[in-house]
Scaffold this motif. Structure first.
Motif, short mmCIF file in Angstrom:
data_model
loop_
_atom_site.label_atom_id
_atom_site.label_comp_id
_atom_site.label_asym_id
_atom_site.label_seq_id
_atom_site.Cartn_x
_atom_site.Cartn_y
_atom_site.Cartn_z
N THR A 179 -74.82 -35.82 -23.30
CA THR A 179 -74.58 -34.89 -22.20
C THR A 179 -74.10 -35.68 -20.99
O THR A 179 -74.71 -36.67 -20.61
CB THR A 179 -75.87 -34.13 -21.85
N VAL A 199 -70.88 -31.73 -23.30
CA VAL A 199 -71.44 -32.53 -24.39
C VAL A 199 -70.28 -33.04 -25.23
O VAL A 199 -69.45 -32.26 -25.69
CB VAL A 199 -72.40 -31.68 -25.25
N GLY A 219 -72.44 -31.62 -17.38
CA GLY A 219 -73.03 -30.68 -18.33
C GLY A 219 -72.28 -30.60 -19.65
O GLY A 219 -72.76 -29.97 -20.59
N GLU A 251 -66.35 -27.38 -17.52
CA GLU A 251 -67.40 -28.26 -18.04
C GLU A 251 -67.19 -29.71 -17.61
O GLU A 251 -68.13 -30.49 -17.62
CB GLU A 251 -67.43 -28.20 -19.57
N ASP A 270 -77.82 -37.79 -20.64
CA ASP A 270 -78.80 -37.59 -21.70
C ASP A 270 -78.19 -37.91 -23.05
O ASP A 270 -77.13 -37.37 -23.40
CB ASP A 270 -79.31 -36.15 -21.69
N THR A 271 -78.84 -38.80 -23.80
CA THR A 271 -78.45 -39.11 -25.17
C THR A 271 -79.60 -39.88 -25.81
O THR A 271 -80.50 -40.35 -25.13
CB THR A 271 -77.14 -39.92 -25.23
#
Length: 175
Positions: free
Chosen positions: A143, A149, A147, A93, A125-126
């Motif tokens: 994110t 989190v 990928g 990840e 992304d947030t």
């Protein structure tokens, strides 16, 4: 440290030396099987001896995820090899293609990946950041470009580069 138990190599994840008031001292350990990935709690008497396992650390480059296995390349010999996806799923990840990591090899066979203590990754992304909210201990999910989190403070925005600890999956600071 790696030891051999029941004919298999195991990595010592945690240990605690206990000296009770009466009776002999003992060591509580949490060990992880390098073959299956199972984590087991074991207790040993103080002074108990085990055969050490020869562990070699190589610098390798992550190439790509082939579905059921992950392909790496040795940076010295340029030899490519694969590891089962489930053995490196947690580390995967946080890996970008063509990034360098350290590979653990037990008796010459690749067994796992050793992640660095911190990585600088970009937030993709947030939720929007709140201006002035830097003191509170409230977090939000973000994110990363790989990928993964992680929980980050409210002032982190999309596009920020942050330092994360991939082993504990936590935010350290802005990069």
């Amino acid at each position: 440290m790696h030891i051999e138990l029941d004919g298999e190599p195991w990595r010592i994840v945690e240990f605690q030396h206990v000296k009770p008031g009466k009776g002999g001292a003992f060591v509580r350990t949490k060990v992880k099987a390098l073959g299956s990935g199972a984590v087991v709690d074991r207790t040993f008497r103080a002074g108990e001896k085990f055969p050490r396992v020869h562990i070699e650390v190589k610098n390798v480059q992550y190439l790509y995820d082939a579905g059921d296995e992950v392909v790496f390349m040795d940076e010295e010999t340029f030899e490519q090899f694969g590891l089962p996806r489930e053995s490196v799923a947690d580390e995967l990840e946080f890996l970008r293609p063509s990034s360098s990591v350290q590979m653990l090899a037990v008796d010459g066979k690749p067994s796992g990946v050793q992640m660095p203590s911190s990585l600088a990754l970009e937030v993709t992304d947030t939720e929007p950041g709140v201006k002035g909210d830097t003191v509170s201990n409230v977090t939000k999910p973000a994110t990363l470009e790989t990928g993964a989190v992680v929980q980050v403070p409210l002032f982190v925005n999309v596009g920020d580069r942050i330092k994360v600890d991939p082993r504990e999956r936590r935010y350290i600071s802005r990069a």
